[in-house]
Design a protein around this motif. Sequence first.
Motif, PDB file in Angstrom:
ATOM      1  N   ARG A 108      12.173 -12.489  -7.218  1.00 23.30           N
ATOM      2  CA  ARG A 108      12.991 -11.796  -6.229  1.00 23.30           C
ATOM      3  C   ARG A 108      12.127 -11.018  -5.251  1.00 23.30           C
ATOM      4  NH1 ARG A 108      16.946  -7.588  -8.853  1.00 23.30           N
ATOM      5  NH2 ARG A 108      14.932  -6.647  -9.298  1.00 23.30           N
TER       6      ARG A 108
ATOM      7  N   TYR B 223       9.646  -4.473  -3.415  1.00 23.74           N
ATOM      8  CA  TYR B 223       9.327  -3.677  -4.604  1.00 23.74           C
ATOM      9  C   TYR B 223       9.822  -4.394  -5.849  1.00 23.74           C
ATOM     10  CZ  TYR B 223       9.608   0.499  -7.656  1.00 23.74           C
ATOM     11  OH  TYR B 223       9.481   1.412  -8.678  1.00 23.74           O
TER      12      TYR B 223
ATOM     13  N   ARG C 238       7.912  -9.552   2.458  1.00 22.35           N
ATOM     14  CA  ARG C 238       7.578  -8.389   3.273  1.00 22.35           C
ATOM     15  C   ARG C 238       6.080  -8.296   3.435  1.00 22.35           C
ATOM     16  NH1 ARG C 238      12.712  -5.881   3.160  1.00 22.35           N
ATOM     17  NH2 ARG C 238      13.722  -7.839   3.646  1.00 22.35           N
TER      18      ARG C 238
ATOM     19  N   GLY D 166      12.078  -0.156   3.400  1.00 27.06           N
ATOM     20  CA  GLY D 166      12.639  -1.486   3.208  1.00 27.06           C
ATOM     21  C   GLY D 166      12.176  -2.508   4.223  1.00 27.06           C
TER      22      GLY D 166
ATOM     23  N   ALA E 186      17.208 -10.016  -1.711  1.00 27.51           N
ATOM     24  CA  ALA E 186      16.624  -9.317  -0.561  1.00 27.51           C
ATOM     25  C   ALA E 186      16.892 -10.070   0.737  1.00 27.51           C
ATOM     26  CB  ALA E 186      15.131  -9.142  -0.769  1.00 27.51           C
TER      27      ALA E 186
ATOM     28  N   GLY F 254       8.088   3.981 -18.328  1.00 30.48           N
ATOM     29  CA  GLY F 254       8.325   2.762 -19.085  1.00 30.48           C
ATOM     30  C   GLY F 254       7.604   2.749 -20.424  1.00 30.48           C
TER      31      GLY F 254
ATOM     32  N   GLN G 265       9.520  -1.631 -12.573  1.00 27.63           N
ATOM     33  CA  GLN G 265       9.067  -1.881 -13.949  1.00 27.63           C
ATOM     34  C   GLN G 265      10.211  -2.394 -14.814  1.00 27.63           C
ATOM     35  OE1 GLN G 265       7.113   1.555 -15.498  1.00 27.63           O
ATOM     36  NE2 GLN G 265       6.193   0.488 -17.210  1.00 27.63           N
TER      37      GLN G 265
ATOM     38  N   LEU H  71      17.137   0.213  -5.727  1.00 26.46           N
ATOM     39  CA  LEU H  71      16.484  -1.052  -5.433  1.00 26.46           C
ATOM     40  C   LEU H  71      17.064  -1.660  -4.154  1.00 26.46           C
ATOM     41  CD1 LEU H  71      14.513  -3.217  -6.628  1.00 26.46           C
ATOM     42  CD2 LEU H  71      16.572  -4.406  -7.377  1.00 26.46           C
ATOM     43  N   LEU H  72      18.383  -1.639  -4.065  1.00 28.28           N
ATOM     44  CA  LEU H  72      19.024  -2.187  -2.867  1.00 28.28           C
ATOM     45  C   LEU H  72      18.622  -1.398  -1.620  1.00 28.28           C
ATOM     46  CD1 LEU H  72      21.500  -4.412  -2.483  1.00 28.28           C
ATOM     47  CD2 LEU H  72      20.378  -4.074  -4.679  1.00 28.28           C
ATOM     48  N   ARG H  73      18.506  -0.084  -1.761  1.00 26.47           N
ATOM     49  CA  ARG H  73      18.105   0.743  -0.623  1.00 26.47           C
ATOM     50  C   ARG H  73      16.731   0.324  -0.137  1.00 26.47           C
ATOM     51  NH1 ARG H  73      20.133   6.089  -2.566  1.00 26.47           N
ATOM     52  NH2 ARG H  73      22.367   5.911  -2.199  1.00 26.47           N
ATOM     53  N   VAL H  74      15.822   0.120  -1.120  1.00 28.84           N
ATOM     54  CA  VAL H  74      14.473  -0.274  -0.737  1.00 28.84           C
ATOM     55  C   VAL H  74      14.495  -1.630  -0.048  1.00 28.84           C
ATOM     56  CG1 VAL H  74      12.186  -0.839  -1.620  1.00 28.84           C
ATOM     57  CG2 VAL H  74      13.426   1.099  -2.553  1.00 28.84           C
ATOM     58  N   MET H  75      15.446  -2.468  -0.435  1.00 32.95           N
ATOM     59  CA  MET H  75      15.553  -3.772   0.232  1.00 32.95           C
ATOM     60  C   MET H  75      16.078  -3.625   1.655  1.00 32.95           C
ATOM     61  SD  MET H  75      17.049  -6.349  -2.617  1.00 32.95           S
ATOM     62  CE  MET H  75      16.104  -6.775  -4.080  1.00 32.95           C
ATOM     63  N   GLY H  76      16.461  -2.409   2.005  1.00 31.46           N
ATOM     64  CA  GLY H  76      16.937  -2.182   3.360  1.00 31.46           C
ATOM     65  C   GLY H  76      18.425  -2.401   3.527  1.00 31.46           C
ATOM     66  N   SER H  77      19.176  -2.318   2.396  1.00 36.72           N
ATOM     67  CA  SER H  77      20.615  -2.521   2.485  1.00 36.72           C
ATOM     68  C   SER H  77      21.282  -1.402   3.263  1.00 36.72           C
ATOM     69  CB  SER H  77      21.234  -2.529   1.090  1.00 36.72           C
ATOM     70  OG  SER H  77      20.697  -3.552   0.328  1.00 36.72           O
TER      71      SER H  77
ATOM     72  N   CYS I 210       8.154   4.061  -1.727  1.00 32.06           N
ATOM     73  CA  CYS I 210       9.426   3.446  -1.324  1.00 32.06           C
ATOM     74  C   CYS I 210      10.401   4.450  -0.749  1.00 32.06           C
ATOM     75  CB  CYS I 210      10.095   2.790  -2.521  1.00 32.06           C
ATOM     76  SG  CYS I 210       9.224   1.372  -3.090  1.00 32.06           S
TER      77      CYS I 210
END
Lengths: 251, 251, 311, 253, 253
Positions: free
Chosen positions: A147, A80, A153, A75, A100, B137, A83, E150-156, A54
């Motif tokens: 989500r 993604y 994607r 992205g 997303a 985790g 966990q 997480l938001l970055r990975v979503m492309g924010s 990622c």
Amino acid sequence: MAEIILEEVTKTFPVDGQSVSVLAGISLSVAAGEFVSLIGPSGCGKSTLFNIICGLVKPDSGRVLLGGRDDVRAGEMVSYMPQKDLLLPWRTVLDNVILAREVAGEDKETVKREARQLMPLFGLAGFENCYPAELSGGMRQRAALMRAILARRRVLLLDEPFGALDAITRTRMQRWLLEIWDRFKQAVFFITHDVEEAVFLSDRIYVLTSRPARLCLHLDVDLPRPRRDALLTEPRFLFLKKQILDALLGG
Amino acid sequence: MAEIILEEVTKTFPVDGQSVSVLAGISLSVAAGEFVSLIGPSGCGKSTLFNIICGLVKPDSGRVLLGGRDDVRAGEMVSYMPQKDLLLPWRTVLDNVILAREVAGEDKETVKREARQLMPLFGLAGFENCYPAELSGGMRQRAALMRAILARRRVLLLDEPFGALDAITRTRMQRWLLEIWDRFKQAVFFITHDVEEAVFLSDRIYVLTSRPARLCLHLDVDLPRPRRDALLTEPRFLFLKKQILDALLGG
Amino acid sequence: SPGGGSPGSGGEELKPVTVMLDWVPNTNHTGLYVALDKGWYEEEGLQVDIVQPTQGGTTQLVATGKAEFGVGYQEDVTQARATGVPVVSIAAVLQHNTSGFAAKKEEGITRPRDMEGKRYGGWGSPTEEAVLKAVVEADGGDPGKVEIINIGTADFFTAIERDVDFAWIYYGWTGVEAELRGLEINFLELRKLDPALDYYTPVLITSEKLIREESALVEKFMRATARGYEFAITEPEEAGRILLKYAPELDEKLVLASQKYLSPRYRDDASCWGEQKEEVWDRYARWMYERGLLPKMIDPASAFTNRFLPE
Amino acid sequence: MNRKIPAAPMIFLLVFLLVWEIAVRATGVPAWLLPAPGQVAGTLADMLPLLLEHSRSTALAAAVGLAAAILVALFLAALMDFAPWIRQGVYPLLVVSQTIPIISVAPLFIIWFGYGILPKVVVVALVCFFPVAVSMIEGMQAADPDMVNLLRVMGSSRWQVIRLVRFPAALPSFFAGFKIAGTYAVMGAVIGEWLGATSGLGVFMTRAAYAYQLDRVFAAIIIISLISLLLFAAIEILARLVMPWYYKERSKG
Amino acid sequence: MNRKIPAAPMIFLLVFLLVWEIAVRATGVPAWLLPAPGQVAGTLADMLPLLLEHSRSTALAAAVGLAAAILVALFLAALMDFAPWIRQGVYPLLVVSQTIPIISVAPLFIIWFGYGILPKVVVVALVCFFPVAVSMIEGMQAADPDMVNLLRVMGSSRWQVIRLVRFPAALPSFFAGFKIAGTYAVMGAVIGEWLGATSGLGVFMTRAAYAYQLDRVFAAIIIISLISLLLFAAIEILARLVMPWYYKERSKG
Ligand SMILES: Nc1ncnc2c1ncn2[C@@H]1O[C@H](COP(=O)(O)OP(=O)(O)OP(=O)(O)O)[C@@H](O)[C@H]1O
Ligand SMILES: Nc1ncnc2c1ncn2[C@@H]1O[C@H](COP(=O)(O)OP(=O)(O)OP(=O)(O)O)[C@@H](O)[C@H]1O
Ligand SMILES: [Mg+2]
Ligand SMILES: [Mg+2]
């Protein structure tokens, strides 16, 4: 075409003053439309590998190619499911699962309609307007999975999506994930601790050793699709399962 | 003597304006030194039941007796491992696992020595001085389990302690939990999603229906102890497992 | 330290005494600093500490004895006594009121009635409003046509840059600064507008209690202080430099020029420095009372005393 | 925060000063209204010994007052966590304590605390304790309720819950309040000096202002700003020492 | 916070007033130094219409200034999140802005903003924006880095990360700063009035102080406190409306 290619990726973390090698040269690939699982002992570096794909963690060495290129923003290609569920506590379940798509600038109402229809499938019907703190552990995990899937994607990275689910729900979600996968032809890269689950779902399986993680087994799951419950007791299935368990024990 | 007795406990949560009945009259008990498991579909109310035993959630009706009394502070008798690991992010692993003993006023250094010796058993050796954010985790879950066990109370409440562990680690921890239990004669009340695990470990098993949760099966696991791996393929074992799965499916 | 008393030269115990100024050290206070600097307080057995106060606090603090002496104004002492604050004026620092209304020359305010239609910048005391009204009215103007703006802590020069046409200044400081800057102003001296307004400002004050119980102390203090002012009258240049020594933050040019202006005005036409006349106290108190500025009329004779002035 | 570019604040400062200098020259504002930075720098150099002497007492009052404020704030925050009725009773009083204009009750201050350093310290403490107390109280309330519950089940006393969970969880918020308070501390001491003092930057400033020397006023302001910035930086460093876990987590990405 | 015992603050207030009344009577402090609450109450009743009239302009300045402060603070906080060098450059300037004693640059204020409501509003804004800005900045930094990732990975975009994660995560901290600012707002307006004004509680107080009518000064202080408390309560209610998830979670136990 390969959606994900890792070439000799290594990663070391400083732990308590010393540096602990986590990934010791991992090369693997996930092709378009493929279902690939990753199994390894707890703490070996699976989540770290996902983070590297990622772009959240920089590898010490090695290359990461997405869609064959090393300059693409993760992205755009990858969705993604981490966990930890990482649901936003200030958003209701419904607002969380559409995140997303909202980020992508789609019309919220349209996506919400779509999400509402999927709620029963994830066992979340009636909880659309709850905040995450009002959900059970398994429900949170299902919301996080929803989500990721709603993001649509080309590659789905799922980090133990079914860890907190009971046997029945888990089986149902597995079957359903295969359906989705069949329908949308996304590539799925799947971390799990459940060997049976891995064999049942995957085209290929990578098994990692304990820290520092190396590949100790790369297995083609040559079982016919669609997979049926009866498979679970077939010799070939049990043989593959045994192979993985042996690799884990030996690694 | 019964350590825990629940009598006709009910609980309703307000969800999105409506009230959702979660526990619909649950009566059960855990005797001293007994290993009892609780199985039920995700979101049925297992964690809520634990919270009620701990006094964190007030039941709408019904009685909770600890050690035969209803006026005892849960903390004196019970050690609780919650489903979320809830490690304190500002404490190192070592400082986290000794928390309950520190709260009890014991000498920190003594407890730390004890904890350090147990670290390898939980696969946390070398990570004593890490912060929780630096753990995987599964490692976090093991640290949370270790914290609960180090507390040394008469009753251990474990909410899915092995959910995030790989098959091998999980098996090892199961065996080890049985040893502990054998040695210290604590009562263990155990939530799990893994039917096999429940049968392998328990004296008795309660199975709950989906929301609103009712008891749909109360099973005596009449398998000899000590339990060996060979048990997993014995007919009696498989029969008990099947009974639970049927109850879950039917419930 | 600036303003602090120096340790005693002799072996005998010095009596600590606090003097609280009315505001920042300036040429009104020169005599105090001269007496301090020359060691005249120590000669009287006093260890004097000169404190810079907050605006408005001095009178109360002197009344409670937290400071033995303070710098005040006749108006203020009158107001205080009428409210029951037991302070007494023991010397007039300046024999005549040197304050008045000032405006830039181009405003063309040469007499009070010219203030009509102009904006006055004040500091928000009820008395100033009454004074303004009285002088405008006496000159045949309509005080209702003067707009009053509270300029708070802003200084004269800034205030008249914008929004304000004239303000109330002490000529001995602000007027002198205007001269130094070459700013041409019209200055309407208050005492020329109405004899009742020729009151004492500033004055030295102490509490009734101190006068009652430690009159010897007051006497000693005043002896040294009077010497200080006498020195300032005869040696303006050196006195100004002494002030600068204790308040080096001030502007040297301004202090020296101001000192030159004030030195002859400390005593002026009085028989000795500090002398106060009952007539002045009575006239102004009556003036204030008639305009409803006092809750009750005071006894002018007990508001001040000349008995501590050296012969 | 990236520690590799400490040049940024310098550049900003220089740009700021440059704009100011140019603005003053271009508009021809007289020096008694707004002095140019160049002139202020000259004055600063001239008056430095005097300024430093005054700074000493101001800085001391600020430091002591700030320390007292932190102690009071922590004590109050802990106290208010014990019972809702204490919280409800005390919080409004804290608010009221901040709404009283100190200058208007200045004589009381001097009567109670004299002319020494004490009234200054009290003013600083009064100005500084509130941001710290509020940040601490709100930060403690923001602690993860599940962690608090876990501690309760472990049989913790209220005080243990505060010490082991609420306090550490509130630390980031506490340091936000501490930074606010640290910024106010020197200013508070200067205000304290207006109440009556014989030395200090507040004394220096009022005198300079009275003599229409705005360049000196600005020189004092620069010293005040510098001391405040140093204090602020010290608090930032302290935060990094006290919360290694916090900054570690945040520098991962 | 338990909403069932609003009696607590009242009781605390009464105890406080009682102690004050008794102390004044016992020590015989004169009224021109510290009036007793009873006397102040009488004055308050007498002067109420006048006080309310003055309150209006003070409250208006406080409200407008506070609103402006919030907007500026939010803007700055968002801006500083965009790049570390902006943060490092701007933060020190914010600190400096708070270390300048407003009273000593009052003349500049008046030159720039005249004598209307504007200088008051500016003073209030200057006093209030800092606690909000710091709380917001620190609160945004405290957001869970994993959520940000997480938001970055979503492309924010950066702005989306701020809007969707950092801002909501910083809300509890923001409201802590807002409460501090709200408490200061009315006081800030009063200080603004000292710089020059024609009406307002600050003007009222100055006049009363000149006439040694401390009972009136205290009556004004009471009005100031009341307005501040109302503002504070309004902010608390606003917080509950804006963060239902937050208070829900915290009232579970
Ligand atoms: N604070 C709360 N407010 C509202 N509803 C709640 C709250 N806590 C739990 N619930 C609801 O109670 C039900 C049972 O939750 P619980 O956490 O006990 O489930 P569980 O059996 O532990 O599930 P899982 O196996 O997924 O952890 C869920 O429907 C959940 O939404
Ligand atoms: N930020 C970090 N700082 C230091 N060490 C880290 C950090 N993140 C991960 N690690 C270490 O890297 C190793 C691998 O962690 P990772 O989360 O990838 O494991 P995992 O394979 O996902 O395990 P699990 O199955 O338990 O989730 C662990 O030993 C962990 O302690
Ligand atoms: Mg992992
Ligand atoms: Mg649960």
